[in-house]
Design an enzyme around this catalytic site. Structure first.
Site, PDB file in Angstrom:
ATOM      1  N   SER A 134       1.028  -1.391   0.161  1.00  0.00           N
ATOM      2  CA  SER A 134       0.092  -0.013   0.380  1.00  0.00           C
ATOM      3  C   SER A 134       0.925   1.055  -0.012  1.00  0.00           C
ATOM      4  O   SER A 134       2.742   1.216   0.286  1.00  0.00           O
ATOM      5  CB  SER A 134      -0.910  -0.225   1.099  1.00  0.00           C
ATOM      6  OG  SER A 134      -1.443   1.506   1.558  1.00  0.00           O
ATOM      7  N   TYR A 147      -1.875  -1.112  11.288  1.00  0.00           N
ATOM      8  CA  TYR A 147      -1.521  -1.288   9.053  1.00  0.00           C
ATOM      9  C   TYR A 147      -0.324  -1.120   8.200  1.00  0.00           C
ATOM     10  O   TYR A 147       0.632  -1.294   7.956  1.00  0.00           O
ATOM     11  CB  TYR A 147      -3.193  -0.677   8.893  1.00  0.00           C
ATOM     12  CG  TYR A 147      -3.391  -0.577   7.073  1.00  0.00           C
ATOM     13  CD1 TYR A 147      -3.714  -1.918   6.973  1.00  0.00           C
ATOM     14  CD2 TYR A 147      -2.339   0.275   6.348  1.00  0.00           C
ATOM     15  CE1 TYR A 147      -3.748  -1.784   5.882  1.00  0.00           C
ATOM     16  CE2 TYR A 147      -3.009   0.469   5.015  1.00  0.00           C
ATOM     17  CZ  TYR A 147      -3.359  -1.382   4.636  1.00  0.00           C
ATOM     18  OH  TYR A 147      -3.638  -0.984   3.050  1.00  0.00           O
TER      19      TYR A 147
END
Length: 265
Positions: A134, A147
């Site tokens: 990401s 995350y």
């Protein structure tokens, strides 16, 4: 071209689902893995992929469930796409041990356990691993400690495998998408929808207002990048991070104040 055997974790929704559709369309044999049976079975019905309901984050699942089911169909794994993941949100002082471990398990442990389990087959086939990172692998959003930390670690895992297994013919790469219209991202839009009475599309437009292309990616667009990195056309590419974010990380944040219309009430 001989069909390849492709294993996709998190294959029931989002990017994993889009990859399943694309690779089966290309004639490959696809195995999709996830913890929720219903979305897996839906994708399997639509694509002909083989669904395996299991937790990709554990050695036990791989040894006792996933690999035995794959071996019912083939002795070879050519491509592993590590797509399984979940959010890990909260301020540092508010995150419990349980929440922290959940984020690490869903995002990092699943990638490592999958790679560890498949590497012997990938060495044999001289295959490749693609990790779905990401832009959170490269920079931090607000209050997403679990995350961001796990996605940063994904890049280290990818580079370690590229270094150690390249001499055995295994390639390892990562893609780092920005906003993609997936069920997980739809959930992330909910606070904006609630606060500003946005529609879902308006919320995506709002979060992409400073992105050069001013829109999120579609899962299919990300799958097409996966197709390239997993193909023979990318045979010399390993240890690489491909950013697919509409130009978001090209923006110099301190200069946003000079953008026309940047001053908002």
């Amino acid at each position: 071209m001989k069909p390849r055997n492709i294993v996709i974790t998190g294959g029931g929704t989002g990017i994993g689902e889009a990859c399943a559709h694309l690779f089966t369309l290309l004639g490959d044999n696809v195995f999709i893995i996830g913890r929720r049976a219903e979305p897996l079975q839906t994708v399997a019905y639509q694509t002909g992929a083989i669904a395996i309901t299991a937790d990709a984050a554990t050695e036990t699942s791989w040894n006792e469930v996933i690999l035995p089911q794959i071996k019912q169909h083939t002795d070879t794994i050519d491509v592993l796409i590590c797509n399984a993941g979940a959010m890990g949100i909260g301020k540092a002082e508010d995150i419990s041990d349980h929440q922290w471990h959940q984020a690490m398990t869903a995002n990092l442990d699943s990638a490592f356990a999958s790679a560890r389990a498949c590497l012997p087959n990938l060495v044999q086939s001289q295959g490749n691993i693609l990790f779905i990172g990401s832009i959170a692998s490269l920079a931090s959003g607000p209050e997403v400690y679990g995350y961001v930390t796990a996605k940063h670690a994904i890049i280290g895992l990818m580079r370690s495998i590229a270094r150690d297994y390249g001499r055995q013919g295994v390639r390892a790469n990562a893609i780092c998408p920005g906003w993609v219209k997936t069920p997980m991202a739809d959930e992330e839009m909910q606070p904006l929808i609630n606060q500003y009475q946005f529609t879902l599309d308006e919320a995506y437009q709002y979060v992409c207002r400073d992105v050069p292309l001013q829109r999120p990616a579609t899962p299919k667009e990300i799958a097409l990048a996966c197709k390239f990195l997993c193909s023979a056309d990318a045979a010399i590419i390993t240890g690489t991070t491909l950013v697919i974010d509409g130009g978001a990380t090209a923006v110099d944040l301190p200069t946003l104040a000079f953008t026309e219309g940047a001053i908002r009430a």
